[in-house]
Write a protein that holds these residues in place. Structure first.
Motif, PDB file in Angstrom:
ATOM      1  N   LEU A 124      44.379  13.979  36.524  1.00 41.91           N
ATOM      2  CA  LEU A 124      45.624  13.205  36.594  1.00 41.91           C
ATOM      3  C   LEU A 124      46.839  14.130  36.584  1.00 41.91           C
ATOM      4  O   LEU A 124      47.801  13.929  37.353  1.00 41.91           O
ATOM      5  N   ALA A 125      46.830  15.151  35.743  1.00 44.47           N
ATOM      6  CA  ALA A 125      47.952  16.090  35.727  1.00 44.47           C
ATOM      7  C   ALA A 125      48.088  16.810  37.053  1.00 44.47           C
ATOM      8  O   ALA A 125      49.208  17.031  37.563  1.00 44.47           O
ATOM      9  N   ASP A 126      46.953  17.175  37.652  1.00 43.58           N
ATOM     10  CA  ASP A 126      46.991  17.856  38.945  1.00 43.58           C
ATOM     11  C   ASP A 126      47.526  16.924  40.025  1.00 43.58           C
ATOM     12  O   ASP A 126      48.304  17.347  40.902  1.00 43.58           O
ATOM     13  N   ALA A 127      47.114  15.635  39.959  1.00 46.21           N
ATOM     14  CA  ALA A 127      47.587  14.678  40.972  1.00 46.21           C
ATOM     15  C   ALA A 127      49.089  14.451  40.863  1.00 46.21           C
ATOM     16  O   ALA A 127      49.800  14.353  41.876  1.00 46.21           O
ATOM     17  N   LYS A 128      49.594  14.345  39.619  1.00 43.96           N
ATOM     18  CA  LYS A 128      51.032  14.162  39.448  1.00 43.96           C
ATOM     19  C   LYS A 128      51.810  15.399  39.887  1.00 43.96           C
ATOM     20  O   LYS A 128      52.900  15.300  40.463  1.00 43.96           O
ATOM     21  N   ALA A 129      51.259  16.562  39.619  1.00 45.22           N
ATOM     22  CA  ALA A 129      51.941  17.787  40.024  1.00 45.22           C
ATOM     23  C   ALA A 129      52.022  17.910  41.541  1.00 45.22           C
ATOM     24  O   ALA A 129      52.995  18.447  42.082  1.00 45.22           O
ATOM     25  N   LYS A 130      51.023  17.402  42.215  1.00 46.35           N
ATOM     26  CA  LYS A 130      51.003  17.473  43.687  1.00 46.35           C
ATOM     27  C   LYS A 130      51.583  16.222  44.342  1.00 46.35           C
ATOM     28  O   LYS A 130      51.479  16.061  45.569  1.00 46.35           O
ATOM     29  N   ASP A 131      52.169  15.334  43.495  1.00 42.90           N
ATOM     30  CA  ASP A 131      52.801  14.107  44.021  1.00 42.90           C
ATOM     31  C   ASP A 131      51.832  13.343  44.928  1.00 42.90           C
ATOM     32  O   ASP A 131      52.127  13.010  46.081  1.00 42.90           O
ATOM     33  N   SER A 132      50.608  13.090  44.370  1.00 41.61           N
ATOM     34  CA  SER A 132      49.568  12.410  45.143  1.00 41.61           C
ATOM     35  C   SER A 132      49.910  10.940  45.311  1.00 41.61           C
ATOM     36  O   SER A 132      50.739  10.378  44.574  1.00 41.61           O
ATOM     37  N   PRO A 133      49.299  10.274  46.251  1.00 42.80           N
ATOM     38  CA  PRO A 133      49.555   8.839  46.466  1.00 42.80           C
ATOM     39  C   PRO A 133      49.245   8.045  45.199  1.00 42.80           C
ATOM     40  O   PRO A 133      48.397   8.424  44.387  1.00 42.80           O
ATOM     41  N   LYS A 134      49.942   6.928  45.059  1.00 40.93           N
ATOM     42  CA  LYS A 134      49.759   6.114  43.864  1.00 40.93           C
ATOM     43  C   LYS A 134      48.370   5.510  43.787  1.00 40.93           C
ATOM     44  O   LYS A 134      47.870   5.185  42.706  1.00 40.93           O
ATOM     45  N   GLU A 135      47.695   5.351  44.946  1.00 42.33           N
ATOM     46  CA  GLU A 135      46.315   4.836  44.910  1.00 42.33           C
ATOM     47  C   GLU A 135      45.387   5.825  44.195  1.00 42.33           C
ATOM     48  O   GLU A 135      44.492   5.421  43.442  1.00 42.33           O
ATOM     49  N   VAL A 136      45.629   7.120  44.456  1.00 40.71           N
ATOM     50  CA  VAL A 136      44.801   8.131  43.792  1.00 40.71           C
ATOM     51  C   VAL A 136      45.059   8.126  42.290  1.00 40.71           C
ATOM     52  O   VAL A 136      44.149   8.174  41.457  1.00 40.71           O
ATOM     53  N   VAL A 137      46.372   8.027  41.944  1.00 41.19           N
ATOM     54  CA  VAL A 137      46.721   7.991  40.527  1.00 41.19           C
ATOM     55  C   VAL A 137      46.134   6.752  39.855  1.00 41.19           C
ATOM     56  O   VAL A 137      45.651   6.799  38.715  1.00 41.19           O
ATOM     57  N   ALA A 138      46.146   5.619  40.568  1.00 39.57           N
ATOM     58  CA  ALA A 138      45.590   4.384  40.008  1.00 39.57           C
ATOM     59  C   ALA A 138      44.085   4.503  39.795  1.00 39.57           C
ATOM     60  O   ALA A 138      43.531   4.022  38.791  1.00 39.57           O
ATOM     61  N   ALA A 139      43.393   5.117  40.740  1.00 43.19           N
ATOM     62  CA  ALA A 139      41.941   5.295  40.580  1.00 43.19           C
ATOM     63  C   ALA A 139      41.626   6.162  39.369  1.00 43.19           C
ATOM     64  O   ALA A 139      40.716   5.878  38.583  1.00 43.19           O
ATOM     65  N   ILE A 140      42.425   7.220  39.210  1.00 41.51           N
ATOM     66  CA  ILE A 140      42.209   8.091  38.051  1.00 41.51           C
ATOM     67  C   ILE A 140      42.491   7.338  36.757  1.00 41.51           C
ATOM     68  O   ILE A 140      41.743   7.436  35.770  1.00 41.51           O
ATOM     69  N   GLY A 141      43.586   6.532  36.760  1.00 41.99           N
ATOM     70  CA  GLY A 141      43.894   5.755  35.569  1.00 41.99           C
ATOM     71  C   GLY A 141      42.827   4.738  35.237  1.00 41.99           C
ATOM     72  O   GLY A 141      42.541   4.471  34.067  1.00 41.99           O
ATOM     73  N   GLY A 142      42.196   4.155  36.274  1.00 40.03           N
ATOM     74  CA  GLY A 142      41.113   3.208  36.010  1.00 40.03           C
ATOM     75  C   GLY A 142      39.936   3.860  35.316  1.00 40.03           C
ATOM     76  O   GLY A 142      39.347   3.294  34.393  1.00 40.03           O
TER      77      GLY A 142
END
Length: 838
Positions: free
Chosen positions: A171-189
């Motif tokens: 999740l930290a890597d995805a936020k640092a790379k400004d990944s799509p919110k779908e990716v962030v949502a999958a990680i949060g799930g």
């Protein structure tokens, strides 16, 4: 029977852990140890480096391209973890077991405290110590069960923790790379699911920890109370020769008698005992049901066998007493069932053991009534009565005045029974009879010991030495209880062995058909030795002498005798002797089974059974010798030195021994000569049958009866004529001479008829008559015939000669005398005269 306490098991486990640790340290590389030693305490930089190495490594983030796939895999992993964290049926009963066990523990702890406060005796202290040790073993089992479950839950939580750390880094890597919110949502799930499962795991872990704390608290209370009882018991043992109660003639002995208080104490003791039994039965309903089914099946089996045993006893008059035990099938079933109780209920409370002890004695008495002489009945009944009195004294343990009074009554009865039985005329007749059995001998000596022990116990209790009195009484009666039960058990085992040897499938074995009485005697003797050994173990354990005896025996056996670098102990010598003795015993048993039941069912060539048995004998002895050397700690690489020494010895004069040994092996494997063969050695002066092929030499028994010891090398390296190597046929050759003028055809027909008419002459090859030539005074013929009676071919030849003479005489054919021509020459007169004489 007393089982090893949990403390003893803990010490054994600790000892095993220490041995493993020592092995691990001894296996540690020397270089590493030396390096660590040269480093010393180390520098600050080295310490910092070591500390950094011990820190957990950071989690690597999942590649964003794999998030979708890894998310599904994480969900499957969490489902597996969630399934593993679900309540398990076998563990959910732990809380109920803890509640039941807690009530039993508290009940026994209260009783133990009352006993300690009331000034206990040595017997009551030992009794409550056994009860608490049994409960402590049960607590240990529950603690082990919860510990296993705790480790399992901790493992699952660690899996969740790993998943959470990995996905937090992702999740930290995805936020640092400004990944799509779908990716962030999958990680949060995935993180939310992991957190939910983690909460479930923590709840299950908390429940298990609470259970562990409850069990640990029970274990601590039991441990403290057992230590207190141990200290009390040691104090009593140290004061065993000191007066611990007022003497009976003192008024103080009756000053503290309170009827109401005594009844209440007895009632509380009974409640504790029966409560422990009921709680144990309720907690082991399945085992109790199985136990009842086993006893029922045993009773049905014994009843069904009873009819068969009656028929056997009728057909074999000597079998009556052996199978008489089957006339009490219910008692046999109870006796066998109670023997199995220690394996089915290893942690039963002590009051239940007392109940089963009574169940032991009753069927034992009913069985022994059919086996013992009537003169022994009073002793048997008295022992049962004394056992029940002892159990009543256990119930009255909280009331010392009643216990002391009952003890005096018991000792008085013991003295009376022993005195009456030793002076009985029938007893003296049994003791002095020529057919006195070991049982009568043991009972006679036991009665004398009981007379002395009862008198000492009575006097000690009257004088106020209660601990001494209890010790003397226990040492007198307990061995007798155990002996009575074991004797009955031994007779039951003998009856079952005798019956088994007469029923299928054992009765179909050749060794049983030919050696049943031998097998019975050996089995009965073995049962007697086992019973005697078990009696000694139980008695020593009951009086807590097993550990001192074991320590003394161990110290004596481990005492070493050092001669230079050689160190040998008595234990090494005993182990060496026992292993070699066992090797010979196993070899004899194996050869007995092979010869009696294997060879008789196989079609083997002549000599193969002897060769197989001999090779098996040597193989077992070699294996046994190797095991004996390993048991005493002799390394096999030392045999290289011995081999070198042997090689030198062989060079100086052991060639013949080795040659004969190897030749013996060749004889047994190649088998040019077998046991039973008729041979003629190269010299021609030894002609006989091979009786034995040994490791160095063989034995040939000549037809004159002499036994000739022949080195094995002579049978291998020299020419040996084997008359019976492949078969036992032997050709008989008889030369016959008849007078000139006889018709050869007539003579040959007569000789052929004589040969064919003999019953031991083989029809094939057919007898043969040859006209061999013209002699000085006869026509020469030869009869050649074959017989398979090699052992008696000389007798067959003699019979043929007798038949030939009679047949020729009947046919008018003459056997001529030898004729010689004599010429006489006179030289003085120049004249000669010739005469012919015949």
């Amino acid at each position: 029977m007393r089982w090893a306490s949990p403390t003893d098991r803990f010490r054994l486990e600790l000892l095993a852990a220490g041995i493993v640790a020592l092995l691990a340290l001894s296996a540690w590389p020397v270089e590493a140890a030396e390096t660590a030693g040269t480093r010393g305490a180390g520098t600050g930089a080295a310490a910092t480096e070591a500390a950094s190495k011990s820190e957990p490594k950071p989690f690597d983030p999942i590649p964003l391209t794999d998030v979708a796939i890894r998310a599904e895999q994480a969900k499957l992993l969490l489902e597996d973890v969630q399934e593993a964290l679900r309540p398990k049926a076998e563990f959910e009963t732990v809380e109920t077991e803890i509640s039941q066990l807690s009530s039993r523990v508290n009940l026994q702890l209260k009783g133990a405290q009352e006993i300690i406060s009331a000034g206990p005796s040595l017997a009551t202290t030992e009794e409550y110590k056994l009860r608490l040790e049994g409960l402590r073993a049960e607590v240990g089992q529950l603690l082990q069960k919860t510990r296993v479950r705790s480790l399992e839950i901790e493992h699952q939580i660690e899996r969740i923790r790993q998943t959470q750390g990995e996905w937090a880094a992702t999740l930290a890597d995805a936020k640092a790379k400004d990944s799509p919110k779908e990716v962030v949502a999958a990680i949060g799930g995935v993180q939310a699911a992991a957190q939910q499962v983690m909460s479930q795991g923590r709840k299950r872990q908390g429940l298990v920890v609470r259970l562990e704390r409850r069990i640990a608290a029970l274990a601590g209370e039991l441990e403290r109370k057992v230590k207190l009882l141990d200290a009390t018991r040691l104090g009593l043992m140290g004061q065993i020769l000191e007066r611990d109660a007022p003497p009976f003639w003192s008024p103080q002995a009756y000053a503290s008698v309170d009827a109401g208080g005594m009844l209440e104490a007895v009632r509380s003791s009974q409640i504790r005992d029966w409560g422990a039994i009921r709680t144990f039965a309720a907690a082991n309903r399945g085992s109790v049901a199985l136990y009842a089914i086993v006893i029922t099946l045993l009773a049905v089996a014994m009843i069904s066998v009873r009819g068969r045993t009656r028929a056997l006893a009728t057909s074999e008059g000597t079998l009556g007493k052996v199978v008489a035990v089957f006339e009490s099938p219910i008692s046999m079933a109870l006796l066998i069932g109670v023997m199995l109780s220690n394996w089915i209920f290893p942690l039963m409370p002590q009051p239940m053991r007392h109940v089963l002890g009574a169940v032991f004695l009753i069927p034992a008495v009913l069985i022994l009534r059919r086996l013992l002489d009537r003169a022994l009945f009073p002793i048997m009944y008295a022992l049962v009565g004394f056992y029940f009195v002892d159990r009543v004294r256990d119930l009255l343990a909280p009331v010392p005045p009643l216990t002391r009074g009952l003890f005096l009554v018991e000792m008085t009865a013991l003295i009376a029974v022993a005195l009456w039985w030793t002076r009985s005329s029938h007893t003296q007749q049994l003791a002095s009879g020529s057919d006195r059995s070991p049982m009568v001998h043991a009972v006679v000596w036991g009665a004398r010991v009981a007379l002395i022990g009862g008198t000492l116990g009575f006097l000690a209790q009257v004088a106020g030495y209660g601990s001494l009195a209890d010790t003397v009484a226990g040492a007198t009666l307990f061995p007798a209880y155990v002996a009575l039960i074991l004797f009955a058990t031994k007779r039951v085992a003998e009856g079952m062995v005798a019956l088994a040897l007469r029923l299928r499938p054992l009765r179909l074995l050749g060794m049983v058909q030919r050696h049943r009485s031998l097998l019975e005697r050996r089995s009965f003797r073995f049962a007697g030795w086992v019973a005697a050994f078990y009696w000694a173990v139980v008695v020593l354990r009951e009086f807590e002498l097993s550990a001192p005896v074991a320590r003394a025996a161990t110290g004596m056996l481990e005492t070493e005798l050092k001669i230079g670098e050689l160190a040998i102990s008595l234990a090494d010598v005993l182990v060496l002797g026992l292993v070699i003795w066992a090797s010979f015993l196993i070899s004899r048993l194996l050869r007995f089974v092979l010869e009696e039941d294997v060879y008789t069912r196989l079609r083997l060539s002549k000599g193969m059974p002897y060769a197989t048995s001999t090779l098996a004998h040597y193989a077992i002895l070699v294996i046994g010798f190797g095991m004996a050397m390993a048991a005493v700690g002799i390394k096999f690489d030392r045999f290289l030195i011995l081999a070198g020494a042997f090689s030198v010895g062989i060079g100086f004069g052991l060639q013949n021994i080795v040659n004969n040994f190897v030749s013996g092996l060749i004889l047994l494997t190649e088998r040019p000569v077998d046991v039973g063969d008729s041979v003629t050695l190269s010299a021609g002066d030894v002609f006989g049958r091979v009786e034995r092929i040994g490791i160095r030499s063989s034995t040939v028994r000549t037809w004159q009866g002499a036994e000739v010891i022949v080195p094995n090398s002579a049978l291998i390296s020299e020419q040996v004529t084997n008359w019976t190597h492949s078969d036992h046929r032997r050709r008989i050759e008889i030369p016959v001479g008849v007078a000139y003028g006889s018709r050869p055809e007539r003579v040959m027909a007569v000789l052929l008829e004589v040969a064919k008419s003999h019953p031991q002459i083989l029809p094939g090859p057919e007898p043969e008559i040859l006209f061999t030539g013209f002699g000085d005074s006869s026509l020469d013929f030869e009869l050649r015939a074959w017989t398979n009676q090699f052992d008696s071919f000389l007798r067959v030849r003699s019979d043929l000669c007798v038949g030939i003479e009679a047949a020729l005489a009947e046919a008018g054919i003459t056997i001529p005398f030898p004729q010689r021509d004599l010429h006489i020459k006179t030289g003085d007169t120049g004249s000669s005269s010739e005469g012919s004489t015949s």
